[in-house]
Design an enzyme around this catalytic site. Structure first.
Site, PDB file in Angstrom:
ATOM      1  N   ARG A  47       0.831  -1.204   0.000  1.00  0.00           N
ATOM      2  CA  ARG A  47       0.000   0.000   0.000  1.00  0.00           C
ATOM      3  C   ARG A  47       0.865   1.253   0.000  1.00  0.00           C
ATOM      4  O   ARG A  47       0.464   2.305  -0.505  1.00  0.00           O
ATOM      5  CB  ARG A  47      -0.936  -0.010   1.217  1.00  0.00           C
ATOM      6  CG  ARG A  47      -1.857   1.193   1.289  1.00  0.00           C
ATOM      7  CD  ARG A  47      -3.097   0.920   2.171  1.00  0.00           C
ATOM      8  NE  ARG A  47      -2.765   0.359   3.454  1.00  0.00           N
ATOM      9  CZ  ARG A  47      -2.400   1.070   4.528  1.00  0.00           C
ATOM     10  NH1 ARG A  47      -2.286   2.387   4.449  1.00  0.00           N
ATOM     11  NH2 ARG A  47      -2.145   0.472   5.680  1.00  0.00           N
ATOM     12  N   TYR A  99     -15.431  16.697 -17.542  1.00  0.00           N
ATOM     13  CA  TYR A  99     -15.843  15.321 -17.290  1.00  0.00           C
ATOM     14  C   TYR A  99     -16.844  15.300 -16.137  1.00  0.00           C
ATOM     15  O   TYR A  99     -16.575  15.839 -15.063  1.00  0.00           O
ATOM     16  CB  TYR A  99     -14.616  14.471 -16.952  1.00  0.00           C
ATOM     17  CG  TYR A  99     -14.975  13.115 -16.385  1.00  0.00           C
ATOM     18  CD1 TYR A  99     -15.749  12.222 -17.116  1.00  0.00           C
ATOM     19  CD2 TYR A  99     -14.559  12.747 -15.111  1.00  0.00           C
ATOM     20  CE1 TYR A  99     -16.106  10.992 -16.592  1.00  0.00           C
ATOM     21  CE2 TYR A  99     -14.895  11.519 -14.581  1.00  0.00           C
ATOM     22  CZ  TYR A  99     -15.669  10.641 -15.328  1.00  0.00           C
ATOM     23  OH  TYR A  99     -16.020   9.429 -14.793  1.00  0.00           O
ATOM     24  N   ASP A 171      -6.447  18.445 -15.763  1.00  0.00           N
ATOM     25  CA  ASP A 171      -6.781  17.109 -16.255  1.00  0.00           C
ATOM     26  C   ASP A 171      -6.247  17.030 -17.686  1.00  0.00           C
ATOM     27  O   ASP A 171      -6.789  17.643 -18.602  1.00  0.00           O
ATOM     28  CB  ASP A 171      -8.292  16.918 -16.219  1.00  0.00           C
ATOM     29  CG  ASP A 171      -8.728  15.526 -16.674  1.00  0.00           C
ATOM     30  OD1 ASP A 171      -7.947  14.856 -17.379  1.00  0.00           O
ATOM     31  OD2 ASP A 171      -9.848  15.117 -16.333  1.00  0.00           O
ATOM     32  N   LYS A 196      -7.163   5.543 -19.976  1.00  0.00           N
ATOM     33  CA  LYS A 196      -7.407   5.959 -21.352  1.00  0.00           C
ATOM     34  C   LYS A 196      -6.156   5.791 -22.225  1.00  0.00           C
ATOM     35  O   LYS A 196      -5.740   4.679 -22.497  1.00  0.00           O
ATOM     36  CB  LYS A 196      -7.931   7.392 -21.354  1.00  0.00           C
ATOM     37  CG  LYS A 196      -9.094   7.643 -20.381  1.00  0.00           C
ATOM     38  CD  LYS A 196     -10.274   6.717 -20.571  1.00  0.00           C
ATOM     39  CE  LYS A 196     -11.524   7.173 -19.819  1.00  0.00           C
ATOM     40  NZ  LYS A 196     -11.393   7.171 -18.353  1.00  0.00           N
TER      41      LYS A 196
END
Length: 375
Positions: A47, A99, A171, A196
């Site tokens: 983690r 978005y 972004d 993406k």
């Protein structure tokens, strides 16, 4: 080094066991201490860090020209962790076209928690300036925007943020570091839905933040990444590293095809409007030329005849896949308003297109037959 070289060079890892050229996948969740309690390889628990995640975070930072990268389990997890590093009572400025998951996070999760936000037209610098409050802590840019492909002037907006003592994030999912480097233009943080273009094959869910420099904000977000645990899994990181190796070649080819599709659609009588910054008629064309090396592989088209006509075109295509997402090697098409739901501001006649690696002539032929059926 050039991006093509960086993408290959930064994904290498010396393999002491077998000398493997491709980095091995390290699935271990925990790492052995030395007798004195130290960790000779720097890893304690997955983690906190993992060899594959370290490689990916370093590679993404190099591609964006940043100080450090942080890899998450999704783009939304990356955005959420960044917003968590703000404080209740802070104010965020966001574009009016973005978005839909980003304002949803602000409205449903962070507004009740104590963040306030304002949405403005990011093509209007005066509107942004007048929306800055004393408690504005973050200006969030998305350019090209989703789904209308509005173009924001990154450098000018970053200057507005810094003059107000605020952070500036961008972004950069649609542009990728191959087409646009917001950190070079003054942004403090870049966000990617690495699902993406960086993954590139529609088979891995992940996100990332890349910071321009070290400091309290970066250290806070990094700490929250570990505490929250929404980290990218080792295999996902391995897949994303593989994607970075072909990122430049894929994005250049997809962008070239997108330009051809935009030009074809711009001339078709069944089309009301084409949103693509590579067209000289696009209102953000000059700014896009200034801050992008190419215009990207995303475009939106509005069909004459409203929602029914748009749905009919999407229903008739044969090579495009009707699906939500973008950035993969296959071309996708979707009626965006129906995906975003009843509160959408997206035009009902708009189709969003993600251009893949098929031949441009074949994609144009497919769109032509679907559009011609309307006339």
């Amino acid at each position: 080094m050039h991006p093509e070289t960086l993408a290959i060079y930064q994904s290498r890892m010396a393999d002491a066991n077998a000398g493997a050229v491709v980095p091995p996948i390290s699935l271990s969740t925990t790492f052995e201490r030395e007798a004195d309690g130290s960790f000779p390889h720097g890893h304690i628990y997955s983690r906190s860090s993992n060899p594959n995640r370290d490689l990916l975070e370093t590679a993404l930072a190099q591609l964006e020209g940043g100080f450090a990268g942080l890899a998450f389990s999704s783009g939304q997890a990356a955005t959420m962790t960044l917003l968590l590093a703000l404080r209740p009572g802070d104010h965020v400025i966001l574009g009016d076209d973005a978005y839909h998951g980003t304002p949803a996070l602000l409205e449903e999760l962070f507004h009740p928690w104590g963040l306030t936000y304002t949405r403005v037209d990011f093509t209007d610098l005066e509107a942004i300036r007048s929306s800055i409050h004393e408690n504005t802590s973050l200006i969030w840019i998305e350019t090209p925007s989703n789904p209308l492909l509005k173009i924001a002037d990154i450098q000018a907006i970053a200057d507005l943020a810094h003059n107000a003592g605020a952070w500036c994030a961008c972004d950069n999912t649609w542009a990728t570091p191959i087409l646009q480097r917001p950190l070079d233009l003054g942004c403090d943080v870049v966000m990617h839905s690495t699902t993406k273009y960086i993954g590139g094959h529609s088979d891995v869910l992940s996100g990332a933040l890349i910071f321009r420099e070290d400091g309290d904000f970066y250290q806070r977000v990094r700490r929250y990444q570990t505490l929250g645990g929404a980290v990218a899994a080792p295999f996902d990181c391995w897949m994303l590293l593989r994607g970075t190796k072909t990122l430049t070649t894929r994005v250049k080819a997809q962008s070239a095809t997108a330009m051809q599709l935009a030009q074809f659609l711009h001339e078709h009588p069944a089309v009301e409007a084409v949103h693509y910054p590579g067209l000289e008629s696009h209102p953000g064309h000059a700014i896009a030329q200034k801050q992008m090396t190419r215009f990207g592989a995303m475009l939106s088209v509005q069909i004459k005849g409203g929602s029914d006509a748009a749905m009919a075109v999407a229903g008739r295509v044969q090579l495009f896949t009707r699906a939500t997402s973008l950035g993969g090697i296959e071309s996708l098409i979707e009626h965006r308003a129906s995906v975003e739901g009843p509160n959408t501001t997206t035009p009902q006649n708009l189709l969003r297109i993600s251009v893949g690696l098929e031949h441009a002539d074949d994609l144009i032929t497919d769109l032509e037959q679907a559009l011609n059926a309307l006339t």
